[in-house]
Design a protein around this motif. Structure first.
Motif, short mmCIF file in Angstrom:
data_model
loop_
_atom_site.label_atom_id
_atom_site.label_comp_id
_atom_site.label_asym_id
_atom_site.label_seq_id
_atom_site.Cartn_x
_atom_site.Cartn_y
_atom_site.Cartn_z
N VAL A 1 -73.86 -46.60 -58.14
CA VAL A 1 -74.69 -45.40 -58.31
C VAL A 1 -74.52 -44.83 -59.71
N ALA B 1 -79.01 -47.09 -52.99
CA ALA B 1 -77.58 -47.21 -53.33
C ALA B 1 -76.78 -46.06 -52.71
N LEU B 2 -77.35 -44.85 -52.71
CA LEU B 2 -76.69 -43.71 -52.09
C LEU B 2 -76.54 -43.91 -50.58
N THR C 1 -82.85 -36.54 -55.99
CA THR C 1 -83.08 -37.92 -56.43
C THR C 1 -84.37 -38.45 -55.81
N ILE D 1 -81.98 -45.85 -56.47
CA ILE D 1 -80.78 -45.02 -56.42
C ILE D 1 -80.58 -44.49 -55.00
N VAL E 1 -69.93 -46.50 -55.06
CA VAL E 1 -70.16 -45.31 -55.90
C VAL E 1 -70.34 -45.73 -57.36
N ALA F 1 -71.50 -37.84 -60.38
CA ALA F 1 -71.44 -39.13 -59.69
C ALA F 1 -70.13 -39.83 -60.04
N TYR G 1 -77.50 -44.42 -62.67
CA TYR G 1 -77.85 -43.18 -63.39
C TYR G 1 -77.67 -43.36 -64.89
N TYR H 1 -78.50 -36.44 -53.28
CA TYR H 1 -79.69 -36.70 -52.46
C TYR H 1 -80.76 -35.61 -52.63
#
Length: 264
Positions: free
Chosen positions: A136, A91-92, A83, A88, A133, A27, A140, A72
């Motif tokens: 994200v 957010a992706l 995921t 998350i 990004v 990421a 994590y 994903y």
């Protein structure tokens, strides 16, 4: 029986730890790629090693797509698991929405269209994509699946890796006469952030008492001083730009290589 359950639990925990470390690292790589692609597009627009940088740009686009899909849906080759965290995933989705138009502008440059409007869009969208990004990456990092200090160290190493590309991008924006005052200020801010992040990275390695990695971080510090010198002495005149860019990129590559070792 209890011993078997214990070892199964330990193996499962180790796998989760390995997966999340890989996820934070990759990421973070997406974060770096937003700036690397912008830099490569600007190098093409500047007429510097066009064929080489076009190949590099297309490889970067392909890698960004691959990692995003892996975040994903999972990717065994990249050691990414699917995921399932709703926040998350949301957010992706934000990253995906911004990635579409950014990718379109990047591919325009790869196809030979490097007009001012396209370059300004890349400049603008690269900042927003980086912000999304980064959200994200930090989500994590904060999940708690691995020891917090280790997660933060991986994150910091990835941030330094991104900043080395971001500074090169900002330098090229200035060279292309795109919002020069703003980008001069941004370049100075990126340098300050790199310095602060490096300080925190060194502090984290001290706490973890890992001599090999501490040695690598100290080498990053040495390379950073050299990189600063290259930035300050960048010459974009037609006669010397190729040699100047080559010297700076050599230092940046060594810097990135050390940071990759630390992140991994």
């Amino acid at each position: 029986m209890k011993r078997g359950i214990f070892f199964c639990f330990m193996a499962f925990s180790i796998q989760i730890s390995a997966d999340i470390k890989s996820t934070i690292n990759l990421a973070g790589k997406e974060r770096m790629l937003t700036q690397k692609m912008s830099k490569e597009a600007l190098l093409i627009a500047r007429g510097i090693d066009v064929d080489f940088n076009r190949d590099m740009l297309l490889d970067s686009v392909e890698l960004f797509d691959k990692i995003l899909s892996g975040l994903y849906h999972g990717n065994r080759e990249l050691n990414l698991t699917e995921t399932t965290d709703v926040n998350i995933l949301r957010a992706l989705d934000g990253v995906s929405r911004e990635w579409g138009p950014f990718k379109g502008d990047i591919l325009k440059v790869a196809d030979g269209n490097s007009d001012r409007e396209t370059l300004e869009a890349i400049d603008r969208r690269s900042v927003e994509l980086l912000r999304l990004v980064n959200i994200v990456v930090e989500m994590y990092r904060d999940r708690g699946d691995i020891e917090p200090q280790l997660a933060q160290t991986i994150n910091l190493a990835g941030k330094e890796r991104m900043l080395s590309q971001k500074m090169a991008k900002e330098l090229l924006l200035i060279a292309n006469n795109l919002k020069s005052d703003r980008n001069r200020n941004s370049l100075m801010s990126s340098g300050e952030l790199f310095k602060r992040t490096l300080h925190n990275l060194i502090k984290n390695r001290d706490n973890l008492e890992d001599k090999e990695l501490l040695s690598r971080v100290l080498n990053v510090k040495r390379l950073w001083l050299e990189y600063q010198n290259r930035l300050l002495n960048t010459d974009f005149s037609k006669e010397s730009r190729a040699e100047t860019m080559k010297r700076r990129e050599e230092v940046a590559d060594r810097l990135t290589e050390e940071l990759l070792h630390i992140a991994n």
